[in-house]
Design an enzyme around this catalytic site. Structure first.
Site, PDB file in Angstrom:
ATOM      1  N   PRO A  95       0.841  -1.208   0.000  1.00 20.64           N
ATOM      2  CA  PRO A  95       0.000   0.000   0.000  1.00 20.64           C
ATOM      3  C   PRO A  95       0.870   1.250   0.000  1.00 20.64           C
ATOM      4  O   PRO A  95       1.739   1.401   0.859  1.00 20.64           O
ATOM      5  CB  PRO A  95      -0.779  -0.120   1.315  1.00 20.64           C
ATOM      6  N   GLY A  97       0.341   5.426  -0.319  1.00 18.13           N
ATOM      7  CA  GLY A  97      -0.674   6.476  -0.353  1.00 18.13           C
ATOM      8  C   GLY A  97      -0.283   7.644  -1.245  1.00 18.13           C
ATOM      9  O   GLY A  97       0.871   7.767  -1.675  1.00 18.13           O
ATOM     10  N   SER A 124      -4.054   1.434  -0.229  1.00 14.56           N
ATOM     11  CA  SER A 124      -3.819   2.248   0.968  1.00 14.56           C
ATOM     12  C   SER A 124      -5.126   2.925   1.408  1.00 14.56           C
ATOM     13  O   SER A 124      -6.035   3.145   0.603  1.00 14.56           O
ATOM     14  CB  SER A 124      -2.773   3.316   0.633  1.00 14.56           C
ATOM     15  N   TYR A 148      -5.563   2.435   7.914  1.00 11.42           N
ATOM     16  CA  TYR A 148      -4.971   3.264   8.963  1.00 11.42           C
ATOM     17  C   TYR A 148      -6.080   3.504   9.960  1.00 11.42           C
ATOM     18  O   TYR A 148      -7.146   4.016   9.584  1.00 11.42           O
ATOM     19  CB  TYR A 148      -4.480   4.599   8.396  1.00 11.42           C
ATOM     20  N   THR A 174      -2.317  -1.328   9.491  1.00 12.10           N
ATOM     21  CA  THR A 174      -0.927  -0.887   9.693  1.00 12.10           C
ATOM     22  C   THR A 174      -0.782  -0.383  11.124  1.00 12.10           C
ATOM     23  O   THR A 174      -1.470   0.557  11.530  1.00 12.10           O
ATOM     24  CB  THR A 174      -0.570   0.210   8.673  1.00 12.10           C
ATOM     25  N   ARG A 183      10.172  12.856   9.565  1.00  9.68           N
ATOM     26  CA  ARG A 183      10.649  12.810   8.174  1.00  9.68           C
ATOM     27  C   ARG A 183      11.299  14.135   7.788  1.00  9.68           C
ATOM     28  O   ARG A 183      10.618  15.115   7.461  1.00  9.68           O
ATOM     29  CB  ARG A 183       9.485  12.467   7.251  1.00  9.68           C
ATOM     30  N   LYS A 251       0.185  -5.119   9.773  1.00 13.26           N
ATOM     31  CA  LYS A 251       1.388  -4.720   9.017  1.00 13.26           C
ATOM     32  C   LYS A 251       2.274  -3.843   9.892  1.00 13.26           C
ATOM     33  O   LYS A 251       1.802  -2.844  10.449  1.00 13.26           O
ATOM     34  CB  LYS A 251       0.966  -3.942   7.762  1.00 13.26           C
ATOM     35  N   HIS A 275       7.968  -0.343   7.415  1.00 19.39           N
ATOM     36  CA  HIS A 275       7.391   0.762   6.642  1.00 19.39           C
ATOM     37  C   HIS A 275       8.453   1.392   5.720  1.00 19.39           C
ATOM     38  O   HIS A 275       8.466   2.592   5.492  1.00 19.39           O
ATOM     39  CB  HIS A 275       6.817   1.823   7.588  1.00 19.39           C
TER      40      HIS A 275
HETATM   41  C1  FMN Z   1       5.571   7.083  -0.575  1.00 21.44           C
HETATM   42  C2  FMN Z   1       5.156   5.943   0.324  1.00 21.44           C
HETATM   43  C3  FMN Z   1       3.872   5.931   0.837  1.00 21.44           C
HETATM   44  C4  FMN Z   1       3.464   4.861   1.648  1.00 21.44           C
HETATM   45  N1  FMN Z   1       2.161   4.821   2.089  1.00 21.44           N
HETATM   46  C5  FMN Z   1       1.759   3.785   2.867  1.00 21.44           C
HETATM   47  C6  FMN Z   1       0.407   3.690   3.280  1.00 21.44           C
HETATM   48  O1  FMN Z   1      -0.436   4.495   2.906  1.00 21.44           O
HETATM   49  N2  FMN Z   1       0.076   2.654   4.087  1.00 21.44           N
HETATM   50  C7  FMN Z   1       0.989   1.695   4.514  1.00 21.44           C
HETATM   51  O2  FMN Z   1       0.644   0.796   5.266  1.00 21.44           O
HETATM   52  N3  FMN Z   1       2.266   1.763   4.092  1.00 21.44           N
HETATM   53  C8  FMN Z   1       2.670   2.763   3.273  1.00 21.44           C
HETATM   54  N4  FMN Z   1       3.957   2.794   2.830  1.00 21.44           N
HETATM   55  C9  FMN Z   1       4.888   1.695   3.193  1.00 21.44           C
HETATM   56  C10 FMN Z   1       4.840   0.572   2.152  1.00 21.44           C
HETATM   57  O3  FMN Z   1       3.622  -0.126   2.207  1.00 21.44           O
HETATM   58  C11 FMN Z   1       5.972  -0.442   2.387  1.00 21.44           C
HETATM   59  O4  FMN Z   1       5.920  -0.886   3.720  1.00 21.44           O
HETATM   60  C12 FMN Z   1       7.352   0.147   2.100  1.00 21.44           C
HETATM   61  O5  FMN Z   1       7.311   0.907   0.912  1.00 21.44           O
HETATM   62  C13 FMN Z   1       8.382  -0.969   1.954  1.00 21.44           C
HETATM   63  O6  FMN Z   1       9.676  -0.456   1.770  1.00 21.44           O
HETATM   64  P1  FMN Z   1      10.384  -0.425   0.309  1.00 21.44           P
HETATM   65  O7  FMN Z   1       9.526   0.417  -0.567  1.00 21.44           O
HETATM   66  O8  FMN Z   1      11.704   0.225   0.570  1.00 21.44           O
HETATM   67  O9  FMN Z   1      10.518  -1.840  -0.148  1.00 21.44           O
HETATM   68  C14 FMN Z   1       4.377   3.824   1.986  1.00 21.44           C
HETATM   69  C15 FMN Z   1       5.668   3.848   1.447  1.00 21.44           C
HETATM   70  C16 FMN Z   1       6.058   4.880   0.612  1.00 21.44           C
HETATM   71  C17 FMN Z   1       7.446   4.837   0.005  1.00 21.44           C
END
Ligand code: FMN
Length: 380
Positions: A95, A97, A124, A148, A174, A183, A251, A275
């Protein structure tokens, strides 16, 4: 999905395609070039000093695959079965967002690309299309909903009910984002995709959210208020378990004791994840956490993994360390930014082929056999 070297499908990966970057490093560089600095940074960056972000990748280098040969790998079956559902490959769509920051219609594009190869699209909470709109536009293909939690618990239960009604297969709560991580890149750029309204569809179309809005209250301000939910507790999960028929995944679990508690709470599966290093900096890498969690939950409990997967060999290592499937994250956001739905299809196809090739060359004909591969741990 069964791929075979007899019909030449293993060789597809050497067909000259087009300008789509094959290596994830080139893909990331191309996205950096194409996107405004604050948008690219938002996707790439991690929390704090990015120690966890770096560890997520570094940990993969500690493990080396010891391949097996002479096993007739002319047919490789990449399919997996999770909670009775069969999917074509051992990967799902993480997911992510606010992707409207890189594309006009991101959610339909990604859901379509996932459906076309029968892998789960995990939507997401903070998307620009609601789950109802997505399930209407892309009725085929497996869809899961990432939740969320909301400060107002009733909104969370309402979203879970809507996911059930919209035909989603599972709910992924999550648990690591009760408040937003520290951040620094986003602060430096004063960048918040949420404030731009890129992630509001699931809220504004929620009857309980609408009802909770006070007269003249700004929708986005209320979404931001709801997204902060530090009160989240196992009691909420127990209540959600009572209220939905769907399987629930958690998650963001990194501690084996939390994994054990999840099983006690009637949870159907876990996503081992930090994450992508975007929440608590300085945590254990996801890959470091994986073996102990597999040990804690036993061999049959559904375990997914993300944070740091970039290539087929990474997938092999994660599966051999105990995952049943992995979630692909940042790379598909870059692919979407560069070439829209075609780009997402391309990255999924490339990873799928890379997994097939990596399985064959490791001597694993099935995902089950990947899990039995031996890894050597470097003494670093
Ligand atoms: C720009 C961005 C937005 C994200 N938004 C969400 C989200 O809305 N919900 C969620 O559970 N995880 C979110 N994540 C985490 C991803 O689901 C995932 O855990 C993460 O990207 C894994 O790391 P990797 O991209 O380095 O492999 C987000 C990650 C990124 C990079």
């Amino acid at each position: 999905m069964v791929t075979s070297s007899k019909d030449g499908s293993f060789l597809e990966h050497i067909t000259i395609q087009d300008s789509f970057p094959i290596g994830v490093e080139q893909l990331e560089a191309a996205a950096k070039h194409a996107l405004p600095e604050e948008v690219f940074s938002h996707i790439r960056s991690g929390a704090g000093g990015e120690e966890t972000l770096r560890k997520n990748r570094a940990e993969f280098k500690k493990y080396s695959i010891i391949p097996r040969f002479l096993r007739n790998v002319s047919e490789v079956d990449t399919s997996i079965c999770i909670l009775g559902n069969e999917y074509a490959y051992p990967f799902m769509v993480a997911p992510i967002g606010h992707l409207k920051m890189v594309h006009e219609e991101p959610d339909f594009a990604i859901a379509n690309a996932a459906a076309s190869i029968n892998i789960p699209y995990i939507q997401s909470t903070v998307t620009s299309r609601s789950m109802e709109e997505i399930s209407k536009a892309v009725p085929h293909g497996p869809k899961w909903f990432q939740l969320y939690w909301s400060k107002n618990d009733a909104i969370s239960y309402s979203m879970a009910k809507r996911a059930e009604n919209a035909g989603y297969e599972a709910i992924v709560v999550t648990v690591d984002t009760t408040i937003l991580g520290w951040r620094e890149d986003d602060m430096r750029h004063q960048y918040s995709p949420l404030k731009k309204g890129y992630g509001k569809a699931n809220y504004v179309q929620d009857p309980v959210f609408q009802e909770s809005l006070k007269k003249d209250q700004d929708e986005i301000a209320s979404i931001i208020e709801n997204l902060h939910h530090p009160h989240l507790h196992w009691n909420n999960i127990a209540e959600l378990r009572q209220r939905t028929k769907l399987p629930i995944f958690l998650k963001g679990i990194l501690h084996p004791e939390d994994a054990k508690q999840a099983i006690k709470a009637g949870i159907s599966g876990i996503v081992v994840s930090n994450h992508g290093g975007r929440q608590m900096d300085g945590t254990i890498s996801s890959l470091e956490a994986l073996p102990a969690i597999r040990k804690a939950v036993g061999s049959d409990f559904p375990l997914l993994f993300d944070s740091g997967i970039r290539r087929g060999a990474d997938v092999i290592k994660a599966l051999a360390l105990g995952a049943d499937a992995i979630l692909l994250g940042r790379p598909y956001a870059y692919a979407l930014a560069l070439q829209g739905e075609t780009g997402v299809q391309r990255i999924f196809a490339n990873l799928a082929q890379d997994i097939s090739v990596s399985m064959a060359l490791s001597g694993a004909r099935t995902v089950k056999e990947v899990k039995q591969l031996t890894l050597k741990v470097a003494d670093i």
